[in-house]
Design an enzyme around this catalytic site. Structure first.
Site, PDB file in Angstrom:
ATOM      1  N   SER A 129       1.059  -1.224  -0.044  1.00  0.00           N
ATOM      2  CA  SER A 129      -0.033  -0.012  -0.087  1.00  0.00           C
ATOM      3  C   SER A 129       0.988   1.309   0.044  1.00  0.00           C
ATOM      4  O   SER A 129       1.864   1.260   0.536  1.00  0.00           O
ATOM      5  CB  SER A 129      -0.962   0.239   1.259  1.00  0.00           C
ATOM      6  OG  SER A 129      -1.499  -1.119   1.342  1.00  0.00           O
ATOM      7  N   SER A 161       2.418  -3.468   8.389  1.00  0.00           N
ATOM      8  CA  SER A 161       2.200  -4.168   9.697  1.00  0.00           C
ATOM      9  C   SER A 161       3.512  -4.760  10.079  1.00  0.00           C
ATOM     10  O   SER A 161       4.169  -5.374   9.287  1.00  0.00           O
ATOM     11  CB  SER A 161       1.237  -5.140   9.602  1.00  0.00           C
ATOM     12  OG  SER A 161       0.038  -4.559   9.151  1.00  0.00           O
ATOM     13  N   GLU A 244      -3.686 -14.339   1.882  1.00  0.00           N
ATOM     14  CA  GLU A 244      -4.061 -13.519   2.995  1.00  0.00           C
ATOM     15  C   GLU A 244      -5.339 -13.518   3.402  1.00  0.00           C
ATOM     16  O   GLU A 244      -5.736 -13.590   4.584  1.00  0.00           O
ATOM     17  CB  GLU A 244      -3.415 -12.345   2.622  1.00  0.00           C
ATOM     18  CG  GLU A 244      -3.473 -11.233   3.775  1.00  0.00           C
ATOM     19  CD  GLU A 244      -2.937  -9.750   3.699  1.00  0.00           C
ATOM     20  OE1 GLU A 244      -2.552  -9.513   2.411  1.00  0.00           O
ATOM     21  OE2 GLU A 244      -2.795  -9.322   4.609  1.00  0.00           O
ATOM     22  N   SER A 378     -10.287  -4.233   1.179  1.00  0.00           N
ATOM     23  CA  SER A 378     -11.292  -3.683   2.138  1.00  0.00           C
ATOM     24  C   SER A 378     -12.656  -4.745   1.546  1.00  0.00           C
ATOM     25  O   SER A 378     -12.639  -5.394   0.403  1.00  0.00           O
ATOM     26  CB  SER A 378     -11.799  -2.535   1.775  1.00  0.00           C
ATOM     27  OG  SER A 378     -12.501  -2.112   0.740  1.00  0.00           O
ATOM     28  N   GLU A 380     -15.598  -3.912   0.766  1.00  0.00           N
ATOM     29  CA  GLU A 380     -16.438  -3.310  -0.306  1.00  0.00           C
ATOM     30  C   GLU A 380     -15.693  -3.858  -1.891  1.00  0.00           C
ATOM     31  O   GLU A 380     -16.340  -4.349  -2.537  1.00  0.00           O
ATOM     32  CB  GLU A 380     -16.144  -1.859  -0.420  1.00  0.00           C
ATOM     33  CG  GLU A 380     -17.153  -1.223   0.635  1.00  0.00           C
ATOM     34  CD  GLU A 380     -16.704  -1.546   1.952  1.00  0.00           C
ATOM     35  OE1 GLU A 380     -15.102  -1.700   1.978  1.00  0.00           O
ATOM     36  OE2 GLU A 380     -17.314  -1.010   2.927  1.00  0.00           O
TER      37      GLU A 380
HETATM   38  C1  LIG Z   1      -3.998  -1.506  10.639  1.00  0.00           C
HETATM   39  C2  LIG Z   1      -3.672  -1.827   9.118  1.00  0.00           C
HETATM   40  C3  LIG Z   1      -2.521  -2.688   8.775  1.00  0.00           C
HETATM   41  C4  LIG Z   1      -2.331  -2.876   7.347  1.00  0.00           C
HETATM   42  N1  LIG Z   1      -1.361  -3.629   6.815  1.00  0.00           N
HETATM   43  C5  LIG Z   1      -0.686  -3.439   5.565  1.00  0.00           C
HETATM   44  C6  LIG Z   1       0.433  -4.060   5.358  1.00  0.00           C
HETATM   45  O1  LIG Z   1       1.190  -4.697   6.202  1.00  0.00           O
HETATM   46  N2  LIG Z   1       0.885  -3.863   4.187  1.00  0.00           N
HETATM   47  C7  LIG Z   1       0.197  -3.073   3.307  1.00  0.00           C
HETATM   48  O2  LIG Z   1       0.636  -3.090   1.923  1.00  0.00           O
HETATM   49  N3  LIG Z   1      -0.907  -2.528   3.329  1.00  0.00           N
HETATM   50  C8  LIG Z   1      -1.280  -2.756   4.695  1.00  0.00           C
HETATM   51  N4  LIG Z   1      -2.672  -2.273   5.061  1.00  0.00           N
HETATM   52  C9  LIG Z   1      -3.306  -1.173   4.006  1.00  0.00           C
HETATM   53  C10 LIG Z   1      -4.469  -2.096   3.545  1.00  0.00           C
HETATM   54  O3  LIG Z   1      -4.376  -2.768   2.740  1.00  0.00           O
HETATM   55  C11 LIG Z   1      -5.525  -0.672   2.787  1.00  0.00           C
HETATM   56  O4  LIG Z   1      -5.872   0.070   4.018  1.00  0.00           O
HETATM   57  C12 LIG Z   1      -6.525  -1.368   2.201  1.00  0.00           C
HETATM   58  O5  LIG Z   1      -6.278  -1.834   0.968  1.00  0.00           O
HETATM   59  C13 LIG Z   1      -7.822   0.066   1.879  1.00  0.00           C
HETATM   60  O6  LIG Z   1      -6.981   0.913   1.303  1.00  0.00           O
HETATM   61  P1  LIG Z   1      -6.844   2.536   1.716  1.00  0.00           P
HETATM   62  O7  LIG Z   1      -6.596   2.446   3.232  1.00  0.00           O
HETATM   63  O8  LIG Z   1      -5.880   3.421   0.948  1.00  0.00           O
HETATM   64  O9  LIG Z   1      -8.443   3.016   1.591  1.00  0.00           O
HETATM   65  P2  LIG Z   1      -9.101   3.350   0.236  1.00  0.00           P
HETATM   66  O10 LIG Z   1      -8.698   2.597  -0.862  1.00  0.00           O
HETATM   67  O11 LIG Z   1      -9.044   4.989  -0.134  1.00  0.00           O
HETATM   68  O12 LIG Z   1     -10.519   3.359   0.546  1.00  0.00           O
HETATM   69  C14 LIG Z   1     -11.399   3.951   1.473  1.00  0.00           C
HETATM   70  C15 LIG Z   1     -12.844   3.421   1.508  1.00  0.00           C
HETATM   71  O13 LIG Z   1     -13.339   3.522  -0.029  1.00  0.00           O
HETATM   72  C16 LIG Z   1     -13.911   2.355  -0.255  1.00  0.00           C
HETATM   73  N5  LIG Z   1     -13.532   2.077  -1.675  1.00  0.00           N
HETATM   74  C17 LIG Z   1     -12.323   2.211  -2.288  1.00  0.00           C
HETATM   75  N6  LIG Z   1     -12.525   1.972  -3.529  1.00  0.00           N
HETATM   76  C18 LIG Z   1     -13.650   1.449  -3.969  1.00  0.00           C
HETATM   77  C19 LIG Z   1     -14.499   1.113  -4.988  1.00  0.00           C
HETATM   78  N7  LIG Z   1     -13.666   0.890  -5.998  1.00  0.00           N
HETATM   79  N8  LIG Z   1     -15.619   0.483  -4.817  1.00  0.00           N
HETATM   80  C20 LIG Z   1     -16.231   0.667  -3.498  1.00  0.00           C
HETATM   81  N9  LIG Z   1     -15.599   0.817  -2.266  1.00  0.00           N
HETATM   82  C21 LIG Z   1     -14.239   1.607  -2.585  1.00  0.00           C
HETATM   83  C22 LIG Z   1     -12.931   1.078   0.635  1.00  0.00           C
HETATM   84  O14 LIG Z   1     -13.794   0.141   0.803  1.00  0.00           O
HETATM   85  C23 LIG Z   1     -12.749   2.005   1.781  1.00  0.00           C
HETATM   86  O15 LIG Z   1     -14.085   2.090   2.671  1.00  0.00           O
HETATM   87  C24 LIG Z   1      -2.933  -2.066   6.427  1.00  0.00           C
HETATM   88  C25 LIG Z   1      -4.153  -1.255   6.741  1.00  0.00           C
HETATM   89  C26 LIG Z   1      -4.327  -1.264   8.192  1.00  0.00           C
HETATM   90  C27 LIG Z   1      -5.673  -0.026   8.325  1.00  0.00           C
END
Ligand SMILES: Cc1cc2nc3c(=O)[nH]c(=O)nc-3n(C[C@H](O)[C@H](O)[C@H](O)COP(=O)(O)OP(=O)(O)OC[C@H]3O[C@@H](n4cnc5c(N)ncnc54)[C@H](O)[C@@H]3O)c2cc1C
Length: 393
Positions: A129, A161, A244, A378, A380
């Site tokens: 990410s 993480s 995963e 996520s 969604e």
């Molecule tokens: C505690 C924690 C640990 C993590 N650990 C890791 C890790 O070790 N390595 C790593 O690489 N990543 C990690 N992640 C990242 C995680 O995979 C991302 O947070 C996740 O993929 C969502 O991306 P974002 O946070 O950018 O949210 P966004 O992509 O900005 O999404 C925000 C919201 O919009 C919704 N959304 C976005 N696009 C769409 C769509 N096309 N249709 C419908 N809804 C949509 C999402 O469901 C979400 O509710 C971690 C995240 C957290 C919070």
């Protein structure tokens, strides 16, 4: 239980229990009960004990150092370790980096990295990410360019993480700037101690520091640290994320939580001093969680059987991730509702009296589980995957 009720599997379960009785000490159990992000030394100590026994990675093939168990044995092992409150191990190494290297890594990479995972000597983190590439992972901007016999990497990753405890990272970076975004990504192994890497803690509401931001400034890695083929990173990442998601369903640990919830209902009393467990609404809630768990467990077992036969889980992993993560949240939400005011305090052992032990760890689990519907893609996004690949929409 019926599925596992054969003399061979009963003997196997007894063997696992005997091992746990001998090696799982009180410190490991208390640490597991109290929190979710255990110190590295605690996880490493337990992993080393499993590695010595040949049980370091139950789901790896025997050729890579796994014990060669079938899915029934593997599930029994997960169940017994969950119910004994054994630490989970370095999930990122065991469930993500390891299987990816087994499938795509070179013989030299497998020889270099797999033993360290099996024996708890090296920990891993996942660099996928970025600040503007979460759900839309293919738009990531971190680049890797080949200079002689080295890759030079620049960019920024976020939400790593366990990044602060990791020795190695599997990293997704852009190697081809043109064409479809997905086609230009490659997978690398990066040593976390290299100059040019700078970690910053991200503090979360559950237990403080478990995730990190990472800044990558001209980091040089050997050309041999490319995993598999250049430009195939998206394919490897998709397989890895599907694994995963299956792991995130956490069936055995959820089963253990539902049993703990039943114990909590027996310990807590209502205003009239009657155990909550005597209230029909509480019993209905427990029955509903248990029914959902049984459905989840049978689906997980089906997918695990597919994986053991060498088939990738595909979109079924998305359904497990949604159902498993939602159930995990419902379990801790139920506990928080029953705990009432006591559930508002983050520290375990918030008071005195018989409630303490049964209440330990619920608040932390509840807070951390906000994330289970977000990470590994996520929920969604999982629904979109199901709509496209299973329902053809
Ligand atoms: C505690 C924690 C640990 C993590 N650990 C890791 C890790 O070790 N390595 C790593 O690489 N990543 C990690 N992640 C990242 C995680 O995979 C991302 O947070 C996740 O993929 C969502 O991306 P974002 O946070 O950018 O949210 P966004 O992509 O900005 O999404 C925000 C919201 O919009 C919704 N959304 C976005 N696009 C769409 C769509 N096309 N249709 C419908 N809804 C949509 C999402 O469901 C979400 O509710 C971690 C995240 C957290 C919070």
């Amino acid at each position: 239980m019926g599925l596992f009720d054969t003399p061979e599997l009963r003997a196997f379960r007894a063997e696992v229990r005997a091992f746990l009785a001998e090696h799982l000490d009180d410190e490991l159990v208390q640490a597991t009960r109290a929190g979710l992000h255990l110190p590295r030394e605690t996880v490493a100590r337990w992993q080393a004990a499993l590695g010595r026994r040949g049980w370091g990675a139950p789901h790896w093939p025997a050729s890579a150092g796994g014990p060669g168990w079938d899915e029934a044995r593997r599930y029994i092992f997960e169940e017994e370790t969950a119910f004994a409150d054994a630490p989970l191990g370095d999930v990122l190494g065991l469930f993500l980096a390891g299987p990816m290297l087994i499938a795509e890594g070179s013989p030299a990479q497998r020889a270099r990295y797999l033993p360290g995972i099996l024996h708890g000597q090296e920990f891993w983190c996942q660099g996928f990410s970025e600040p503007n590439a979460g759900s839309d992972l293919a738009s990531l901007k971190t680049t890797a360019r080949l200079e002689g016999d080295e890759w030079v990497i620049d960019g920024q990753k976020t939400w790593l993480s366990g990044g602060h405890m990791a020795d190695q990272m599997f990293l997704l970076a852009r190697t081809e700037p043109l064409g479809r975004p997905q086609a230009g990504l490659s997978m690398f192994v990066v040593d976390m101690r290299l100059p040019g890497l700078s970690l910053q803690p991200i503090l979360t509401i559950d237990e403080g520091h478990s995730v990190n931001a990472l800044f990558i400034d001209g980091v040089r890695i050997p050309a041999a640290n490319l995993v598999g083929q250049r430009g195939q990173g998206w394919t490897y990442a998709k397989d890895l994320l599907a694994r995963e998601r299956v792991n995130n369903a956490q069936a055995a640990r959820t089963k253990r939580d539902i049993v703990a919830l039943e114990q909590l209902a027996r310990r807590l009393t209502d205003d009239a001093g009657r155990p909550l467990a005597d209230d029909p609404r509480v019993r209905r809630r427990l029955a509903s969680l248990t029914a959902d768990f049984i459905a989840l467990e049978s689906a997980v077992l089906g997918v695990v059987a597919e994986q053991m036969a060498g088939r990738e889980p595909g979109p079924a992993a998305s359904t497990l991730k949604i159902r498993g993560s939602e159930l995990q949240q419902r379990v801790t939400e139920t506990a928080m509702g029953w705990l009432g005011r006591a559930g508002l305090l983050l520290q375990p052992g918030y008071g005195s009296g018989p409630l303490d032990e049964a209440a330990t760890g619920w608040v932390e689990r509840h807070l951390f589980r906000r994330v289970v519907t977000i990470y590994a893609g996520s929920n969604e996004i999982q629904k979109s995957i199901i709509a496209k690949s299973l329902l053809g929409m």
